[in-house]
Design a protein around this motif. Sequence first.
Motif, mmCIF file in Angstrom:
data_model
loop_
_atom_site.group_PDB
_atom_site.id
_atom_site.type_symbol
_atom_site.label_atom_id
_atom_site.label_comp_id
_atom_site.label_asym_id
_atom_site.label_seq_id
_atom_site.Cartn_x
_atom_site.Cartn_y
_atom_site.Cartn_z
ATOM 1 N N PHE A 202 0.865 -1.186 0.000
ATOM 2 C CA PHE A 202 0.000 0.000 0.000
ATOM 3 C C PHE A 202 0.900 1.233 0.000
ATOM 4 C CE2 PHE A 202 -2.443 3.434 1.715
ATOM 5 C CZ PHE A 202 -3.746 3.217 1.295
ATOM 6 N N TRP A 203 0.745 2.094 -0.989
ATOM 7 C CA TRP A 203 1.554 3.307 -1.042
ATOM 8 C C TRP A 203 0.822 4.370 -1.845
ATOM 9 C CZ3 TRP A 203 2.818 4.994 -5.900
ATOM 10 C CH2 TRP A 203 2.790 4.065 -6.948
ATOM 11 N N SER A 204 1.206 5.629 -1.594
ATOM 12 C CA SER A 204 0.646 6.779 -2.310
ATOM 13 C C SER A 204 1.761 7.766 -2.585
ATOM 14 C CB SER A 204 -0.472 7.441 -1.503
ATOM 15 O OG SER A 204 0.025 7.934 -0.265
ATOM 16 N N ASP A 209 5.024 18.045 -10.034
ATOM 17 C CA ASP A 209 5.282 18.503 -11.407
ATOM 18 C C ASP A 209 4.090 18.252 -12.316
ATOM 19 O OD1 ASP A 209 7.814 19.292 -10.621
ATOM 20 O OD2 ASP A 209 8.694 17.332 -11.092
ATOM 21 N N THR A 210 3.554 17.048 -12.255
ATOM 22 C CA THR A 210 2.413 16.706 -13.111
ATOM 23 C C THR A 210 1.070 16.906 -12.421
ATOM 24 O OG1 THR A 210 2.523 14.390 -12.413
ATOM 25 C CG2 THR A 210 3.836 15.035 -14.340
ATOM 26 N N ARG A 211 1.099 17.291 -11.102
ATOM 27 C CA ARG A 211 -0.129 17.466 -10.312
ATOM 28 C C ARG A 211 -0.991 16.193 -10.346
ATOM 29 N NH1 ARG A 211 2.395 21.633 -9.339
ATOM 30 N NH2 ARG A 211 1.467 23.672 -8.878
ATOM 31 N N THR A 212 -0.335 15.052 -10.159
ATOM 32 C CA THR A 212 -1.017 13.762 -10.192
ATOM 33 C C THR A 212 -0.816 13.051 -8.871
ATOM 34 O OG1 THR A 212 -0.671 13.584 -12.583
ATOM 35 C CG2 THR A 212 -1.263 11.566 -11.403
ATOM 36 N N PHE A 213 -1.916 12.616 -8.290
ATOM 37 C CA PHE A 213 -1.875 11.851 -7.036
ATOM 38 C C PHE A 213 -2.092 10.385 -7.372
ATOM 39 C CE2 PHE A 213 -3.832 10.070 -3.182
ATOM 40 C CZ PHE A 213 -2.838 10.392 -2.262
ATOM 41 N N THR A 214 -1.132 9.539 -6.978
ATOM 42 C CA THR A 214 -1.167 8.116 -7.300
ATOM 43 C C THR A 214 -1.312 7.313 -6.024
ATOM 44 O OG1 THR A 214 0.303 8.541 -9.175
ATOM 45 C CG2 THR A 214 0.015 6.246 -8.499
ATOM 46 N N LEU A 215 -2.203 6.334 -6.044
ATOM 47 C CA LEU A 215 -2.402 5.443 -4.902
ATOM 48 C C LEU A 215 -2.567 4.022 -5.412
ATOM 49 C CD1 LEU A 215 -4.353 5.974 -1.685
ATOM 50 C CD2 LEU A 215 -4.917 3.957 -3.020
ATOM 51 N N GLN A 216 -1.853 3.098 -4.790
ATOM 52 C CA GLN A 216 -1.931 1.683 -5.165
ATOM 53 C C GLN A 216 -2.089 0.838 -3.913
ATOM 54 O OE1 GLN A 216 0.948 -0.140 -8.024
ATOM 55 N NE2 GLN A 216 1.454 -1.480 -6.302
ATOM 56 N N PHE A 217 -2.942 -0.159 -4.002
ATOM 57 C CA PHE A 217 -3.120 -1.080 -2.879
ATOM 58 C C PHE A 217 -3.497 -2.446 -3.410
ATOM 59 C CE2 PHE A 217 -7.361 0.655 -3.559
ATOM 60 C CZ PHE A 217 -8.166 -0.453 -3.492
ATOM 61 N N PHE A 218 -3.301 -3.448 -2.557
ATOM 62 C CA PHE A 218 -3.668 -4.826 -2.854
ATOM 63 C C PHE A 218 -4.656 -5.314 -1.802
ATOM 64 C CE2 PHE A 218 0.347 -4.520 -5.105
ATOM 65 C CZ PHE A 218 0.098 -5.216 -6.282
ATOM 66 N N PHE A 219 -5.563 -6.169 -2.233
ATOM 67 C CA PHE A 219 -6.445 -6.852 -1.298
ATOM 68 C C PHE A 219 -5.723 -8.068 -0.730
ATOM 69 C CE2 PHE A 219 -9.530 -4.822 -4.186
ATOM 70 C CZ PHE A 219 -10.266 -4.101 -3.270
#
Length: 267
Positions: A202-204, A209-219
């Motif tokens: 789980f990380w964000s 620079d690109t004004r992009t928020f990224t979030l990834q997680f696993f069940f």
Amino acid sequence: MDFQNRAGSKPGAGALMSQSESNVARRERLRKLALETIDIKNDPYFMRNHLGSYECKLCLTLHNNEGSYLAHTQGKKHQTNLARRLALEAKDQESLGYVPGAARSQAAAPKVRKNVVKIGRPGYKVTKIRDPSTKQFGLLFEVTYPEVTEETKPRHRFMSAYEQHVEPPNRQYQYLLFAAEPYETVAFKVQSREIDMRQGRFWSYWDMDTRTFTLQFFFRNPTRSYGSQTAVPGHATGANAVVPAGYPAQQNAGSYYIPPAQQTGYQ
């Protein structure tokens, strides 16, 4: 009584006052001074009781007349208690964030949240992912906020289906919310399964620079136990389970049974 021939007195000057007479004269001077400088009607500590005498609510003293009370206000006891009360009130105001006097202008002004006009929904991209080693299913969210300020960082949180009032509650789903002013808050409906919060799972990340928020997680993979037999840790269970090499497996209702003799070293 002969006042002229007392010891220590000068002819024509009268006698020396005793200690009690000196105290009486001192209190009289203080009373006259207080009458000129103090408005007894506006004194918060002055009170007249039902017996007709006067009380000092600060020092809890009793006085027969106003002059006695005014003389008391100029004394050491009243002045000491008054200084203690002012220090206590200043401490209470400081703990509540109130800075009196000139120091108030020098203190940092508190940030007041203003009503922000929403400019619409942000752009987003959702990607389904799967870990080939653990067979875990996950999601990758990329939300774009091109108009946010440098001080603003997007926030996220998971919300139960019973917290929202847009759709009828369904315990099989939960919602993932993203928020950043001046954009509207967006929510994604995902399965109500346990999230793997371990490091790397789980990380964000917020890319300025690109004004992009990224979030990834696993069940988390569902775990099943049959009596004293459990599945091998670190490997998927259920219909998508993969049996490690060297373990004799017996298929049982979509899962794999591992004999107890082969479970040495696993908790």
